[in-house]
Design a protein around this motif. Structure first.
Motif, mmCIF file in Angstrom:
data_model
loop_
_atom_site.group_PDB
_atom_site.id
_atom_site.type_symbol
_atom_site.label_atom_id
_atom_site.label_comp_id
_atom_site.label_asym_id
_atom_site.label_seq_id
_atom_site.Cartn_x
_atom_site.Cartn_y
_atom_site.Cartn_z
ATOM 1 N N ALA A 144 -6.652 -2.362 -2.576
ATOM 2 C CA ALA A 144 -6.563 -1.461 -1.428
ATOM 3 C C ALA A 144 -7.794 -1.596 -0.549
ATOM 4 C CB ALA A 144 -6.409 -0.020 -1.914
ATOM 5 N N SER A 147 -7.903 -4.791 1.291
ATOM 6 C CA SER A 147 -6.966 -4.901 2.406
ATOM 7 C C SER A 147 -7.476 -4.160 3.631
ATOM 8 C CB SER A 147 -5.591 -4.379 1.997
ATOM 9 O OG SER A 147 -5.622 -2.982 1.913
ATOM 10 N N ILE A 148 -8.344 -3.158 3.476
ATOM 11 C CA ILE A 148 -8.853 -2.523 4.697
ATOM 12 C C ILE A 148 -10.163 -3.145 5.161
ATOM 13 C CG2 ILE A 148 -7.721 -0.306 4.356
ATOM 14 C CD1 ILE A 148 -10.396 0.799 3.498
ATOM 15 N N TYR A 151 -10.666 -4.789 8.822
ATOM 16 C CA TYR A 151 -10.791 -4.042 10.081
ATOM 17 C C TYR A 151 -12.111 -4.296 10.781
ATOM 18 C CZ TYR A 151 -6.580 -1.399 9.432
ATOM 19 O OH TYR A 151 -5.280 -1.062 9.301
ATOM 20 N N ILE A 177 -4.270 -11.627 6.112
ATOM 21 C CA ILE A 177 -2.916 -11.224 5.726
ATOM 22 C C ILE A 177 -2.264 -12.330 4.910
ATOM 23 C CG2 ILE A 177 -0.611 -10.753 6.620
ATOM 24 C CD1 ILE A 177 -1.897 -9.323 8.918
ATOM 25 N N VAL B 59 -1.355 2.560 -3.285
ATOM 26 C CA VAL B 59 -0.307 1.805 -2.594
ATOM 27 C C VAL B 59 -0.261 2.215 -1.125
ATOM 28 C CG1 VAL B 59 2.162 1.427 -2.487
ATOM 29 C CG2 VAL B 59 1.011 1.398 -4.663
ATOM 30 N N ILE B 61 -2.761 3.113 0.720
ATOM 31 C CA ILE B 61 -3.841 2.441 1.457
ATOM 32 C C ILE B 61 -3.526 0.957 1.606
ATOM 33 C CG2 ILE B 61 -6.254 1.781 1.358
ATOM 34 C CD1 ILE B 61 -6.901 4.440 0.227
ATOM 35 N N THR B 62 -3.089 0.309 0.504
ATOM 36 C CA THR B 62 -2.842 -1.134 0.570
ATOM 37 C C THR B 62 -1.774 -1.455 1.595
ATOM 38 O OG1 THR B 62 -3.187 -1.077 -1.791
ATOM 39 C CG2 THR B 62 -2.495 -3.155 -0.870
ATOM 40 N N TYR B 64 0.108 0.696 3.896
ATOM 41 C CA TYR B 64 0.097 1.255 5.251
ATOM 42 C C TYR B 64 -1.203 0.965 5.968
ATOM 43 C CZ TYR B 64 4.505 3.482 4.429
ATOM 44 O OH TYR B 64 5.816 3.691 4.183
ATOM 45 N N ALA B 65 -2.319 1.474 5.411
ATOM 46 C CA ALA B 65 -3.593 1.296 6.114
ATOM 47 C C ALA B 65 -4.009 -0.169 6.127
ATOM 48 C CB ALA B 65 -4.676 2.147 5.452
ATOM 49 N N GLY B 66 -3.672 -0.905 5.071
ATOM 50 C CA GLY B 66 -4.082 -2.298 5.012
ATOM 51 C C GLY B 66 -3.140 -3.207 5.772
ATOM 52 N N ALA B 67 -1.961 -3.466 5.192
ATOM 53 C CA ALA B 67 -1.104 -4.529 5.723
ATOM 54 C C ALA B 67 -0.464 -4.146 7.057
ATOM 55 C CB ALA B 67 -0.032 -4.855 4.697
ATOM 56 N N MET B 69 -0.933 -1.728 9.371
ATOM 57 C CA MET B 69 -1.734 -1.456 10.553
ATOM 58 C C MET B 69 -2.508 -2.675 11.017
ATOM 59 S SD MET B 69 -0.703 1.260 11.463
ATOM 60 C CE MET B 69 -1.678 1.382 12.927
ATOM 61 N N VAL B 70 -2.871 -3.584 10.080
ATOM 62 C CA VAL B 70 -3.504 -4.831 10.521
ATOM 63 C C VAL B 70 -2.527 -5.632 11.365
ATOM 64 C CG1 VAL B 70 -4.458 -7.010 9.741
ATOM 65 C CG2 VAL B 70 -5.146 -4.929 8.644
ATOM 66 N N LEU B 71 -1.252 -5.641 10.947
ATOM 67 C CA LEU B 71 -0.240 -6.341 11.741
ATOM 68 C C LEU B 71 -0.097 -5.698 13.124
ATOM 69 C CD1 LEU B 71 2.715 -7.247 9.389
ATOM 70 C CD2 LEU B 71 1.375 -8.750 10.821
ATOM 71 N N LEU B 73 -2.379 -4.052 14.794
ATOM 72 C CA LEU B 73 -3.552 -4.424 15.592
ATOM 73 C C LEU B 73 -3.429 -5.863 16.077
ATOM 74 C CD1 LEU B 73 -6.804 -3.137 13.911
ATOM 75 C CD2 LEU B 73 -5.942 -2.613 16.150
ATOM 76 N N PHE B 74 -2.962 -6.724 15.168
ATOM 77 C CA PHE B 74 -2.787 -8.134 15.491
ATOM 78 C C PHE B 74 -1.874 -8.294 16.699
ATOM 79 C CE2 PHE B 74 -0.736 -12.261 14.408
ATOM 80 C CZ PHE B 74 -1.867 -13.034 14.456
#
Lengths: 366, 173
Positions: A144, A147-148, A151, A177, B59, B61-62, B64-67, B69-71, B73-74
């Protein structure tokens, strides 16, 4: 223990570990410069700080540990450089980005086990020495926070309002990613072999053999994915000097640049620690059950080995082209890790069902 | 943790998540909106931890916040769509927006009202379940195997759909 005692203990251990990692970061930069220099037939930094040894029979004195004050000199330089903010940046995001980069690197420390069950000055650390020991979702916590951690780089690229920087940021997000999938799937293999997501259990399960010997493929895929997550050479497309001048951090200066630098090296140390815990036996080694203090030593030696590997790879391999990077991530590592995962899962189930025993019996061996 | 500290954490995280959600709606810059949403997801993850569901929190964070939202932003950065253009008057559809939004808000208020006047959601009656990863996995694959598989097939269909849509069309001979 009461919650207050647990919190106090976490605070003390956290302070020690954070201090150690910051010192470690400083000396990792020196290690990298020295090793790179040796690999390129140079001497490397050798002026700032040395222990002079007189040579027998006159002649110039020998220098021991030449350059061991170089990190201090670098820190002083970074702190006293002008910290500029370019005119048309997105001010808040520009200021936040370096902090967002450093924070995940430090938060990752929380679950890493540094030694086994140990008693220091009458304080017992069970089940293992870590800031937050015994977390039953520790591996997921690592995933987790990893993955952040993208940013910081992405936002630095975007907020700088510069074409080079935003290209670096976009490359970073695409790369992280892509490689996170393979990384996440390989992490599952130690979980399955140890039957737990608790890092302490994973280390304990490697008492009779490190997981790298049982699953060398997974360890290799993890190492490659880890290098890509760290954006180290040969995966450092987001700061490709020749194409992007310096990529995402081109507009930064002074200590704010220093924070990106710091995050990179701290993450090198922490990811080395993670691969050691997942595949290379963590703090385990000879006589560690009799002398638990040896755990720290084994952990640090194994981490230094992986730092050395990364520096060696940086000196040996040219940078990937962008399509090669994506091809490696999606067409090679991802299928390999998916099939490896399926095979391991099937074999574990077959073993638990006793299929192998009955097969052996059928052949008249068992 | 005692119930007092749980309550304090809940109030703090509730404030953070609600204000982050409001700021996401109000901010004019799409990247800032995305960041507020990340803060919202993280605050909700903390709420899951307080609810004794660390697995779901990680899960959250991994994924939603990770995968995801990075997409986001991308995509925002690739399209250069940071600045919100005024949408008023485009095709003259904004009055429908308002009508739809009004109906949705009315439904939400009515729903809250019903729940509050009927004396809460009955949350006090739910049994405290073991939320460790092992227990969660067993529950998912024993009690809820059918919904789980159906969800899996739905997601697979979506993946195949994406692959079909983005495939380059072969030149017709």
């Amino acid at each position: 223990m009461t919650p207050g005692q647990i919190a106090l203990r976490a605070l003390i251990v956290g302070f020690i570990v954070s201090f150690a990692i910051i010192t470690g970061f400083a000396y990792t930069t020196l290690l990298e410069r020295k090793v790179l220099a040796r690999l390129q037939h140079r001497v490397g930094p050798n002026r700032a700080g040395y222990i002079p040894l007189p040579r027998r029979g006159g002649g110039p004195e020998r220098k021991l540990l030449a350059g061991f004050l170089q990190p201090a000199a670098d820190a002083v330089k970074l702190f006293f450089k002008e910290d500029m903010t370019p005119g048309k940046v997105d001010r808040i995001t520009y200021t936040l980005a370096p902090m967002i980069t450093v924070m995940p690197a430090i938060i990752l420390l929380a679950v890493i086990p540094w030694a086994g069950e140990i008693t220091i000055f009458g304080a017992e650390f069970t089940p293992y020495f870590a800031i937050a020991p015994g977390l039953n979702v520790a591996v997921l916590f690592l995933l987790a926070i990893t993955s952040i951690s993208v940013y910081g780089v992405v936002l630095a690229g975007w907020a700088s309002n510069s074409k080079y920087a935003i290209l670096g940021g976009i490359r970073a997000s695409a790369q992280m990613i892509s490689y996170e999938l393979a990384l996440g799937l390989t992490v599952l293999i130690p979980i399955m072999l140890a039957d737990s997501m608790n890092l302490g259990d994973i280390v304990a399960a490697q008492a009779n053999g490190w997981f790298v010997f049982r699953q060398p493929l997974a360890a290799i895929v993890f190492f490659i994915g880890m290098m890509a997550e760290l954006q180290r050479a040969p995966f450092d497309l987001l700061e490709a000097e020749q194409e992007l001048s310096a990529g995402f951090n081109v507009e930064y200066s002074g200590m704010r640049f220093g924070m990106f630098f710091m995050a990179e090296y701290m993450k090198m140390i922490i990811f080395s620690a993670i691969i050691v815990v997942l595949f290379f036996g963590g703090y385990r080694g000879p006589f560690v059950d009799q002398l638990p203090g040896l755990g720290f030593l084994y952990m640090i030696l194994k981490i230094i080995f992986f730092l050395f590997m990364m520096i060696w790879i940086r000196a040996s391999f040219p940078r990937f082209r962008y399509d090669q990077l994506m091809g490696l991530g999606w067409k090679r590592l991802l299928p390999i890790s998916v099939f490896n995962f399926i095979i391991v899962a099937v074999f574990i189930v077959l073993q638990e069902e006793g299929v192998f025993d009955s097969l052996l019996k059928l052949l008249g061996v068992g | 943790m005692g119930s007092g500290s749980v309550f304090i954490v809940f109030i703090l995280m509730a404030l953070v998540s609600v204000s982050a959600a409001v700021m996401m709606l109000l901010s004019k810059n799409a990247v800032h909106s995305a960041l507020w949403l990340v803060l919202n997801f993280t605050a909700i993850a903390v709420l899951y931890v307080v609810l004794n569901a660390p697995f779901i929190a990680m899960v959250q964070i991994t994924v939603y916040a990770g995968a995801i939202m990075v997409l986001f932003l991308f995509v925002i950065m690739l399209l250069g769509a940071e600045q919100l253009q005024g949408i008023s008057g485009v095709h003259g559809t904004e009055r429908y927006h308002r009508a739809v939004a009004f109906v949705l808000v009315a439904l939400l208020v009515v729903g809250f009202g019903v729940v509050i006047f009927n004396g809460g959601t009955g949350g006090g009656e739910t049994a405290v379940i073991d939320a460790s990863p092992v227990a969660l996995g067993l529950r998912l694959f024993e009690a809820y195997v059918l919904p789980f598989e159906v969800t899996g097939i739905l997601l697979l269909a979506a993946i195949i759909g994406v692959a079909v849509f983005t495939r380059r069309k072969k030149k017709e001979a």
